[in-house]
Design a protein around this motif. Structure first.
Motif, mmCIF file in Angstrom:
data_model
loop_
_atom_site.group_PDB
_atom_site.id
_atom_site.type_symbol
_atom_site.label_atom_id
_atom_site.label_comp_id
_atom_site.label_asym_id
_atom_site.label_seq_id
_atom_site.Cartn_x
_atom_site.Cartn_y
_atom_site.Cartn_z
ATOM 1 N N LYS A 199 5.494 4.407 -10.092
ATOM 2 C CA LYS A 199 4.355 4.403 -9.156
ATOM 3 C C LYS A 199 3.045 4.775 -9.839
ATOM 4 O O LYS A 199 2.195 5.456 -9.275
ATOM 5 C CB LYS A 199 4.641 5.310 -7.970
ATOM 6 N N THR A 200 2.889 4.309 -11.088
ATOM 7 C CA THR A 200 1.668 4.598 -11.843
ATOM 8 C C THR A 200 0.845 3.344 -12.137
ATOM 9 O O THR A 200 -0.130 3.414 -12.893
ATOM 10 C CB THR A 200 2.017 5.286 -13.187
ATOM 11 N N ASN A 201 1.204 2.220 -11.548
ATOM 12 C CA ASN A 201 0.449 0.987 -11.790
ATOM 13 C C ASN A 201 -0.988 1.139 -11.302
ATOM 14 O O ASN A 201 -1.230 1.627 -10.198
ATOM 15 C CB ASN A 201 1.110 -0.198 -11.076
ATOM 16 N N GLN A 219 10.360 -0.463 -2.549
ATOM 17 C CA GLN A 219 11.623 -0.177 -3.238
ATOM 18 C C GLN A 219 12.438 -1.458 -3.458
ATOM 19 O O GLN A 219 13.009 -1.659 -4.533
ATOM 20 C CB GLN A 219 12.442 0.854 -2.446
ATOM 21 N N ARG A 220 12.496 -2.307 -2.454
ATOM 22 C CA ARG A 220 13.248 -3.569 -2.552
ATOM 23 C C ARG A 220 12.655 -4.467 -3.632
ATOM 24 O O ARG A 220 13.377 -5.044 -4.449
ATOM 25 C CB ARG A 220 13.267 -4.299 -1.206
ATOM 26 N N GLU A 249 0.816 -1.217 0.000
ATOM 27 C CA GLU A 249 0.000 0.000 0.000
ATOM 28 C C GLU A 249 0.849 1.267 0.000
ATOM 29 O O GLU A 249 0.500 2.244 -0.651
ATOM 30 C CB GLU A 249 -0.941 -0.013 1.197
ATOM 31 N N ASP A 250 1.956 1.254 0.722
ATOM 32 C CA ASP A 250 2.819 2.436 0.820
ATOM 33 C C ASP A 250 3.900 2.366 -0.256
ATOM 34 O O ASP A 250 4.863 1.611 -0.149
ATOM 35 C CB ASP A 250 3.456 2.505 2.210
ATOM 36 N N LYS A 251 3.731 3.166 -1.312
ATOM 37 C CA LYS A 251 4.664 3.161 -2.448
ATOM 38 C C LYS A 251 6.029 3.756 -2.091
ATOM 39 O O LYS A 251 6.957 3.688 -2.883
ATOM 40 C CB LYS A 251 4.072 3.931 -3.635
#
Length: 147
Positions: free
Chosen positions: A108-110, A42-43, A34-36
């Protein structure tokens, strides 16, 4: 020469499919975060990027070795090879579409959810089953496919 090509082709196919199976699983996990901005997101993006950069050249080598094997050992009239080549082209499109999806995750546009990626993950499995079946039955009569 034929056995060396066939061995190279099989080794590259095995390695490529490992990536084709695993990368969409990473997408499932990315879609669930949930938290981009989190370290988990990131990992997973780094893992996906490294896997994509590893599997794409291997897929290209697999296709080249397969086409070369076809040229060396088989007739251009063998219908099973035309179907297998079509399935392989679909796999190449799938591979490069994974690159587009990866870019969407990195930016982060998925917009797709994890359930969509669970179904997306099955595409290479279905195509692999088709290719293996065709490779195994190549010596049998496939004339019914030409209808």
């Amino acid at each position: 020469m034929y056995l060396i090509l066939k061995t190279l082709h099989l080794l590259m196919i095995i390695s490529w499919f490992a990536g084709l199976f695993y990368l969409p699983r990473i997408f499932v996990n990315l879609a669930m975060v949930e938290d981009k901005e989190s370290s988990e997101y990131q990992r997973l993006c780094v893992m996906a990027r490294k896997l994509y950069k590893f599997m794409t050249p291997i897929g290209i080598i697999a296709v080249i070795a397969g086409l070369w094997t076809w040229y060396v050992a088989y007739s251009m009239a063998d219908i099973w090879l035309h179907i297998k080549t079509t399935a392989t082209l679909i796999l190449l499109v799938f591979n490069f579409h994974c690159g587009i999806i990866l870019k969407n995750f990195q930016e982060k546009t998925n917009q797709r959810g994890h359930v969509w990626f669970r179904f997306y993950n099955e595409i290479p499995t279905i195509l692999m089953l088709i290719c293996v079946y065709l490779a195994v039955v190549k010596s049998t009569d496939l004339s019914w496919l030409a209808m």
